[in-house]
Motif scaffolding. Structure first.
Motif, PDB file in Angstrom:
ATOM      1  N   UNK A  75       0.982  -0.956  -0.272  1.00  0.00           N
ATOM      2  CA  UNK A  75       0.406  -0.445  -0.024  1.00  0.00           C
ATOM      3  C   UNK A  75       0.532   1.142  -0.158  1.00  0.00           C
ATOM      4  N   UNK A  76       1.898   1.201   0.376  1.00  0.00           N
ATOM      5  CA  UNK A  76       3.065   2.404   0.331  1.00  0.00           C
ATOM      6  C   UNK A  76       3.296   2.761  -0.569  1.00  0.00           C
ATOM      7  N   UNK A  77       2.977   4.249  -0.884  1.00  0.00           N
ATOM      8  CA  UNK A  77       3.283   5.475  -2.570  1.00  0.00           C
ATOM      9  C   UNK A  77       4.859   5.748  -2.253  1.00  0.00           C
ATOM     10  N   UNK A  78       5.340   5.944  -3.635  1.00  0.00           N
ATOM     11  CA  UNK A  78       6.807   6.931  -3.700  1.00  0.00           C
ATOM     12  C   UNK A  78       6.579   7.264  -4.638  1.00  0.00           C
ATOM     13  N   UNK A  79       7.564   8.177  -5.358  1.00  0.00           N
ATOM     14  CA  UNK A  79       7.763   9.180  -6.041  1.00  0.00           C
ATOM     15  C   UNK A  79       9.386   8.851  -6.312  1.00  0.00           C
ATOM     16  N   UNK A 125       8.874  11.462 -13.823  1.00  0.00           N
ATOM     17  CA  UNK A 125       8.504  11.470 -12.145  1.00  0.00           C
ATOM     18  C   UNK A 125       8.122   9.852 -12.179  1.00  0.00           C
ATOM     19  N   UNK A 126       7.680   9.426 -12.049  1.00  0.00           N
ATOM     20  CA  UNK A 126       7.041   7.305 -11.583  1.00  0.00           C
ATOM     21  C   UNK A 126       6.088   8.153 -10.320  1.00  0.00           C
ATOM     22  N   UNK A 127       4.844   7.400 -10.517  1.00  0.00           N
ATOM     23  CA  UNK A 127       4.751   7.332  -9.180  1.00  0.00           C
ATOM     24  C   UNK A 127       4.219   5.723  -8.322  1.00  0.00           C
ATOM     25  N   UNK A 128       4.999   5.570  -8.119  1.00  0.00           N
ATOM     26  CA  UNK A 128       4.594   4.252  -8.195  1.00  0.00           C
ATOM     27  C   UNK A 128       3.935   4.015  -6.901  1.00  0.00           C
ATOM     28  N   UNK A 129       3.375   2.774  -6.521  1.00  0.00           N
ATOM     29  CA  UNK A 129       2.399   2.136  -5.522  1.00  0.00           C
ATOM     30  C   UNK A 129       2.530   0.936  -5.341  1.00  0.00           C
ATOM     31  N   UNK A 130       2.899  -0.391  -4.295  1.00  0.00           N
ATOM     32  CA  UNK A 130       2.830  -1.088  -3.509  1.00  0.00           C
ATOM     33  C   UNK A 130       1.856  -2.052  -3.529  1.00  0.00           C
ATOM     34  N   UNK A 131       1.122  -2.505  -4.581  1.00  0.00           N
ATOM     35  CA  UNK A 131      -0.408  -3.129  -4.553  1.00  0.00           C
ATOM     36  C   UNK A 131      -0.680  -4.422  -3.760  1.00  0.00           C
ATOM     37  N   UNK A 132       0.854  -4.888  -3.337  1.00  0.00           N
ATOM     38  CA  UNK A 132       0.317  -5.813  -3.114  1.00  0.00           C
ATOM     39  C   UNK A 132       0.207  -5.975  -1.473  1.00  0.00           C
TER      40      UNK A 132
END
Length: 180
Positions: A75-79, A125-132
């Motif tokens: 659920x964590x997000x990062x740029x 810039x990429x907006x990444x999220x762990x959807x696991x």
């Protein structure tokens, strides 16, 4: 129609795309994860409001990915940004797509992946999220994260190009939202 290997190699040779030649594929160019990232600050007792119409962005913490890698929790997000730099002329567009092996591990990239003509001197810039739900993902600087697909379009007049209308030219590091 997407540009293929020969045209992509010419763009790399001309400095339109600053990338290693070995990253050029048949119809795309692989991009790698840059070292500096921004992670959303964690709040335990509150959930701050981000007013998108006021050009605010979530509170982020910046740091360099250590050699051991970065753990992105469920659920964590990062740029993050690409290592590769783009200098698109007025007749080239491109779009980011995750590597399929990365997507199959449920790392998600949001949909802000389109690059207009005259976007230049910038890393994406990429907006990444762990959807696991149950797995933490280990990310490393320099890893192949995705690929860019390029198309040729009719030349865009200067006054309608990203050079005039865009807000993210000359962004050489991961960049937070500049508002809507």
């Amino acid at each position: 129609m997407p540009l293929s290997y020969t045209e992509l190699m010419k763009l790399v040779e001309q400095g339109v795309i600053i990338a290693e030649p070995e990253l050029v594929n048949g119809a795309s160019i692989d991009v790698r994860l840059d070292q500096h990232v921004l992670i959303e600050r964690e709040y335990v007792y509150s959930h701050p409001v981000v007013d998108l119409s006021a050009k605010e962005s979530p509170d982020m913490i910046g740091f360099d990915i250590p050699e051991s890698g970065l753990l992105l929790s469920p659920g964590q997000c990062m740029l993050a940004a690409t290592m590769e730099v783009f200098n698109l002329p007025n007749d080239i567009v491109c779009e980011f797509k995750l590597k399929s092996s990365i997507a199959r591990c449920f790392l998600n990239c949001m949909l802000a992946t389109w690059c207009d003509p005259c976007w230049y001197n910038s890393r994406l810039t990429l907006e990444l999220k762990n959807d696991c739900q149950y797995h933490t993902l280990l990310l490393r600087a320099g890893m192949k994260i995705g690929q860019m697909i390029f198309d040729r379009v009719e030349p865009v007049p200067e006054q309608h190009s990203y050079a005039v209308k865009g807000r993210y030219n000359n962004t050489m590091k991961v960049t937070v939202s500049k508002g809507v």
